[in-house]
Structure formats: C-alpha cells, structure tokens
Write a protein that holds these residues in place. Sequence first.
Motif, mmCIF file in Angstrom:
data_model
loop_
_atom_site.group_PDB
_atom_site.id
_atom_site.type_symbol
_atom_site.label_atom_id
_atom_site.label_comp_id
_atom_site.label_asym_id
_atom_site.label_seq_id
_atom_site.Cartn_x
_atom_site.Cartn_y
_atom_site.Cartn_z
ATOM 1 N N GLY A 172 -14.792 41.956 18.758
ATOM 2 C CA GLY A 172 -14.883 43.385 19.063
ATOM 3 C C GLY A 172 -13.585 44.109 18.731
ATOM 4 O O GLY A 172 -13.597 45.203 18.140
ATOM 5 N N LEU A 173 -12.448 43.501 19.083
ATOM 6 C CA LEU A 173 -11.150 44.109 18.775
ATOM 7 C C LEU A 173 -10.921 44.169 17.266
ATOM 8 O O LEU A 173 -10.343 45.135 16.756
ATOM 9 C CB LEU A 173 -10.034 43.308 19.447
ATOM 10 N N PHE A 174 -11.388 43.157 16.558
ATOM 11 C CA PHE A 174 -11.251 43.145 15.096
ATOM 12 C C PHE A 174 -12.002 44.326 14.469
ATOM 13 O O PHE A 174 -11.480 45.004 13.571
ATOM 14 C CB PHE A 174 -11.785 41.828 14.542
ATOM 15 N N LEU A 175 -13.223 44.579 14.937
ATOM 16 C CA LEU A 175 -14.002 45.702 14.408
ATOM 17 C C LEU A 175 -13.313 47.037 14.689
ATOM 18 O O LEU A 175 -13.294 47.936 13.842
ATOM 19 C CB LEU A 175 -15.405 45.693 15.023
ATOM 20 N N ILE A 176 -12.749 47.149 15.903
ATOM 21 C CA ILE A 176 -12.042 48.390 16.270
ATOM 22 C C ILE A 176 -10.839 48.605 15.355
ATOM 23 O O ILE A 176 -10.619 49.704 14.834
ATOM 24 C CB ILE A 176 -11.605 48.331 17.748
ATOM 25 N N MET A 177 -10.039 47.553 15.142
ATOM 26 C CA MET A 177 -8.852 47.664 14.292
ATOM 27 C C MET A 177 -9.232 47.980 12.848
ATOM 28 O O MET A 177 -8.565 48.749 12.170
ATOM 29 C CB MET A 177 -8.060 46.350 14.328
ATOM 30 N N ARG A 178 -10.326 47.373 12.410
ATOM 31 C CA ARG A 178 -10.757 47.589 11.024
ATOM 32 C C ARG A 178 -11.118 49.048 10.785
ATOM 33 O O ARG A 178 -10.876 49.585 9.698
ATOM 34 C CB ARG A 178 -11.955 46.692 10.725
ATOM 35 N N LYS A 179 -11.703 49.692 11.782
ATOM 36 C CA LYS A 179 -12.054 51.111 11.655
ATOM 37 C C LYS A 179 -10.828 52.011 11.773
ATOM 38 O O LYS A 179 -10.741 53.060 11.120
ATOM 39 C CB LYS A 179 -13.069 51.481 12.743
ATOM 40 N N ALA A 180 -9.870 51.609 12.620
ATOM 41 C CA ALA A 180 -8.726 52.487 12.907
ATOM 42 C C ALA A 180 -7.642 52.430 11.830
ATOM 43 O O ALA A 180 -6.981 53.435 11.554
ATOM 44 C CB ALA A 180 -8.127 52.118 14.266
ATOM 45 N N MET A 181 -7.456 51.277 11.213
ATOM 46 C CA MET A 181 -6.343 51.091 10.281
ATOM 47 C C MET A 181 -6.332 52.088 9.121
ATOM 48 O O MET A 181 -5.299 52.682 8.808
ATOM 49 C CB MET A 181 -6.335 49.655 9.755
ATOM 50 N N PRO A 182 -7.465 52.312 8.425
ATOM 51 C CA PRO A 182 -7.428 53.267 7.305
ATOM 52 C C PRO A 182 -7.017 54.676 7.738
ATOM 53 O O PRO A 182 -6.377 55.402 6.976
ATOM 54 C CB PRO A 182 -8.880 53.260 6.789
ATOM 55 N N LEU A 183 -7.390 55.061 8.951
ATOM 56 C CA LEU A 183 -7.023 56.388 9.448
ATOM 57 C C LEU A 183 -5.516 56.493 9.627
ATOM 58 O O LEU A 183 -4.903 57.503 9.270
ATOM 59 C CB LEU A 183 -7.741 56.665 10.775
ATOM 60 N N PHE A 184 -4.906 55.458 10.187
ATOM 61 C CA PHE A 184 -3.462 55.485 10.376
ATOM 62 C C PHE A 184 -2.735 55.504 9.037
ATOM 63 O O PHE A 184 -1.696 56.167 8.897
ATOM 64 C CB PHE A 184 -3.005 54.283 11.205
ATOM 65 N N ARG A 185 -3.270 54.794 8.063
ATOM 66 C CA ARG A 185 -2.640 54.807 6.737
ATOM 67 C C ARG A 185 -2.669 56.204 6.130
ATOM 68 O O ARG A 185 -1.741 56.636 5.465
ATOM 69 C CB ARG A 185 -3.366 53.828 5.806
ATOM 70 N N ARG A 186 -3.772 56.908 6.361
ATOM 71 C CA ARG A 186 -3.954 58.231 5.762
ATOM 72 C C ARG A 186 -3.082 59.296 6.424
ATOM 73 O O ARG A 186 -2.706 60.295 5.794
ATOM 74 C CB ARG A 186 -5.437 58.624 5.893
ATOM 75 N N ILE A 187 -2.726 59.050 7.676
ATOM 76 C CA ILE A 187 -2.000 60.060 8.446
ATOM 77 C C ILE A 187 -0.636 60.357 7.851
ATOM 78 O O ILE A 187 -0.187 61.512 7.838
ATOM 79 C CB ILE A 187 -1.871 59.616 9.926
ATOM 80 N N PHE A 188 0.050 59.332 7.319
ATOM 81 C CA PHE A 188 1.425 59.533 6.879
ATOM 82 C C PHE A 188 1.544 60.489 5.702
ATOM 83 O O PHE A 188 2.491 61.270 5.614
ATOM 84 C CB PHE A 188 2.058 58.182 6.545
#
Length: 602
Positions: free
Chosen positions: A171-187
Amino acid sequence: MVKTLLKSVREYKKPALVTPLFMTLEALCECLIPFMMTKMLATDASGSVPMAQILRYGGVMLVLAIFSMTGGVMGGKYAAIASCGFAKNLRKDLFYAVQDFSFKDVDKFSSSSLVTRLTTDVTNVQMAFQMCLRIVIRVPLMFIFAIVMGCSISAKLTLIYVVILPVLAFGLFLIMRKAMPLFRRIFKKYDALNNSVQENVSGIRVVKSFVREDYEQKKFEKAAGDVRDDFTKAEKIIALNSPLMMFAMYAASLLITYFGAKMVIGGGSAVNGNPVYGSFTPANVSAIITYGVQILSSLMMAAMIMVMFTMSVESAKRITEVLECKSDLVSPENGLTEVKDGSVSFENVSFKYSKEAEKFALSDINLQIKSGETVGILGGTGSSKTSLIQLIPRLYDVSEGAVKVGGEDVRKYDLEALRNQVSVVLQKNVLFSGTIKENLRWGNEHATDEELVAACKAAQADEFISQFPDKYDTYIEQGGTNVSGGQKQRLCIARALLKKPKILILDDSTSAVDTKTDALIRAAFLKEIPGTTKIIIAQRVASVEEADKIIVMDGGKIAACGTHDELMQTSEIYREVYESQTRGKTAEDAVVGAEQSEGGNA
C-alpha cells in the motif's frame, strides 16, 4: 552525485559520524524497555508480583529511559550541527561555482533557477541529510531490534506482523509511486514562481509606469497556484499513509490481543480464586503490541523517508548540475601573467554561442588594432558588435581562428591577469548596494580618495557626486536605482578607469549622457589615458567620428573599416547612418532657431 555533495560536509564529519552512534543507543534502549516491563510484571508461584522485582526492573527501565533520552537529544543536537554546517558549505560551494561560470555557463542557468537551487533545493538536501543521520539509521535498527525482541517473547504472535507487513508495504509503495512524479514536477514550477517574483521586483518601476500591477499579480497567482495545486495533490496522496498505517496497527493489535488472550488463559490456572499465569502473561501481550507499534511505525517512517528522498534526489540533481558544471574558460597551466601592450588582433575569427547553433554570430573577422589607438564600432541591432568585443577579455572563446592581445593568444593568458588589463563597461550597467566609494573600488580596492576623484573627473562624474550631501559616501541602492541612467554610466566608466587597463572597452556606455558630456569624456580619455587602447561601441556617429579607426559591422561581419573621411567615401552603410543623424540634428537646430527668432520678435 552523492560523492559530489558529500564533499561539502568537510569540517562537520565528526558530528555526522557521532550521530548514528547516539541513534543506535536510543533504538536499543527503546526496544529493551518493553522487554524489561515483561520481567517486572512477571508473577511468582503465588500469582503476585514481588515489590523487590518491581523496584529492580523499574530501576533498570528508568536507566534505559535516561539513556534513550540522552541518545535522542545528543543525536538530534549533532545531526542539527552536521546538517546545518553541510547546508552552509553547500551554499558556499554553489556560490563559488557560479562565480567561476563563464558567460556561456551563465546563459545556461536562469537566475531564478539558481536562486531556487541555493534556497529550496539546499534546504531539501539538508533535511534529507539530517534524516539520513537520524531516522535512516534509527528505522532499520528499531525494526530489527523490535522483530528480534518480539520473537524472543512469542514467535507465533510476532508472525502476525510478518503477515501484515507485506500488505502495508504494498500500500505504501502504491502511494509513493503516485506521489513521486508530482514532487519531481514541483521544482520546475518553483523556478517559474521565483522568476515571476524576480522580474516583478527588478522591473517594479516599469510595472508601475505602465500600470500593470494587476497583470503581474495574476501572473504570480498563476505560478503560485501551480505550485499549490501540485503540492495539494501530492499531500492528499501522502495523507493516505496515516489511515493505512492506523488500519494495519489496529488490525495487528486486535489480532494479537485476541490470540494473546487465548494463550494467556490457556496456559494459566487459579489458586484460591486468583489467576495464576503460565509462561505467557498479559505483560507479554502488552510488550508484543508495543513492539508491533515500533515495527509498523518504522515502516511508516521509512515511507516518509522515501517521500523526502524523492524530493531531495531531484534537488540533489539540480545542485550537482551546478557543482559539476566545469567552465571551458579556464586559465592554462603556467599561463602568461603579463600583457605586453594594448594591441589587439583578430585572425580569421568565427564565433557562435553554442556548438549546436547553426549560424555563426561572427564570421571571417580579420582586424588589427594598435596599442593606444581609439577604435569606434558602429552597426545596427543584431550586427554582433558586443559579441566581437566580448572575445577580447575572453568572456567567450572563439569557435575558429584566434584573438590576440599584446601579441599573444588570449587562451595563453591567466584569466585574472588578462581581465585585469582589459576593462569592459558592459551594455547593461550594474551598480551594487553600498557607497559610491565602495562601488568605485571594485575597479581597484586599494585606490586612494585622490585616485577616485581623478577617475570620476575623467568620467565627468565628479560634478554630480559633489552635489550629493554625502558626496563620495552617498549610499547607492541595489542596482543603482537612486541615480539616473547617465549618472550610473559615468560611475561605471570611472570604476573601469581605476583599473588602469591597457585596453578600455565601452559597450554603448555613453548612450544615456548628452552629446556635450560624451565629448568631454572622450577628450578626457585622450588627455588622461593616451597609451590605453580605447574601443568604443556607439549608436551616435559623433561618438566615434574622431576615432583613429571606425569599424562598421553588418550581419556578424566587418562591412567596412577606416577613418571617418574614408568611410564617407567608401561605405554606403556608414554614409546613410551619418546623413540620417546629421539631418535630424540640422532639422532640430532649425526648429530651435525658428523658436528663438519668434521669441526675439515677440
């Protein structure tokens, strides 16, 4: 990347190495406390807990708690010292790296992007470094210790956590997989946000004069809104960590309580109506639950570390990109440190700003300038006048051919030695916050007050400086916003003169002064620095009319070269520019004369 960043730890290695030791002590003590609790609450044959046993193990637990607290406090202290020192060194290294950039490198990184890297990105890496020293060490240790201690009490009950862990981890893996691209885009959106702020602040006078405040506000709101939207999406996804964690924790606690109670009841008996527990007691159940909380908490902290690392990895890449950007404009080993004279020659020079560019900015440039000559450069917008003179102090390197100063290729000189003998007043004049004296001493930090005054008199700046109440101690605001454009240009010329260079280059640096002041500056040059080679880029023919040599640029090539009289005969471009400017002046004089005549008749 990691190796590059760790170079910035330097003098903070000791606190960085000590921190994991304290975190190990804290994790070990925290895992021993529940185990000691089971020993303290163990019943004897009569079904009671002896007071001496409570006091003995209670004392041990108190000592463990003190050691755990000490480990946590000292670990936090040294982690803070190491991470803050690391961030300080990292910002310093970034700033020094930017100072070594060539103009080509500066073109590659926008100023707003560099600001983001020096602030937000460094902060993210600092937080990740601190987490590495504390939590990354603590989490696996706590996880291992809790599993081992739990198995030592009851391997069967600990197996419940082993079953739940893969489900929670997935479950944590799925959450991280969804969140990571968003954090990359923020910068990237941070760069746009900083760019909006920078443009608005630096151009605030233009914004106000055109009444564009509403437009700038909307532009900023859009940039800030983009950052907010992505952060909101990412945080909404990350927020699922907590309910997932709580569900796993309570489900595990419920199962352990149920099966633990059966084990306690099944293994016990009664004496005089009082329960007598076997080898497995309620204290054991409590300890298993505590270890379960530690195991699951460790996993959740690991998930949060992954989020932080996702953000910091992107930041680390951006920081490393700057630190590893090595300028191709470097001083050669044992470079020449003495410039013989101010002669300049261009030999079959061609130049383009990048290797990928299809078109050359300069092509087939052949030019000889003698030491002490005054050379004027004219040409339309985009004719590469500035590109030409930027090759002399080696702000860029030629793509083909060679530029020589004092008879030697500029690539053979030590950069500092070369640039100390070539003063350039660039097209965009920049003054720094500080007094006039402090700004002038950028040209020569050891210049005396008399030398400052002499340079300012030559640049026709002494007159307006003397009118200020504080004279040379007058404070200049950032960017020179409290002086006019013409005053700023004259201060920059004075600053360049203080270097006492062999070559002085003025890149359209008198465009904001009147023709009389322009003529006085040129006359002062002839008197004060006759041996210095003077290269003047100008839009007005009058500024270069008396030059020893005038170069006409067109389309990145030298269209014509000669004195004023020669060019009037041979260059159609020069003749058209001269006549257009002369006609304008004649018409203006006629209008002024007519107005004066009418005034006299009145």
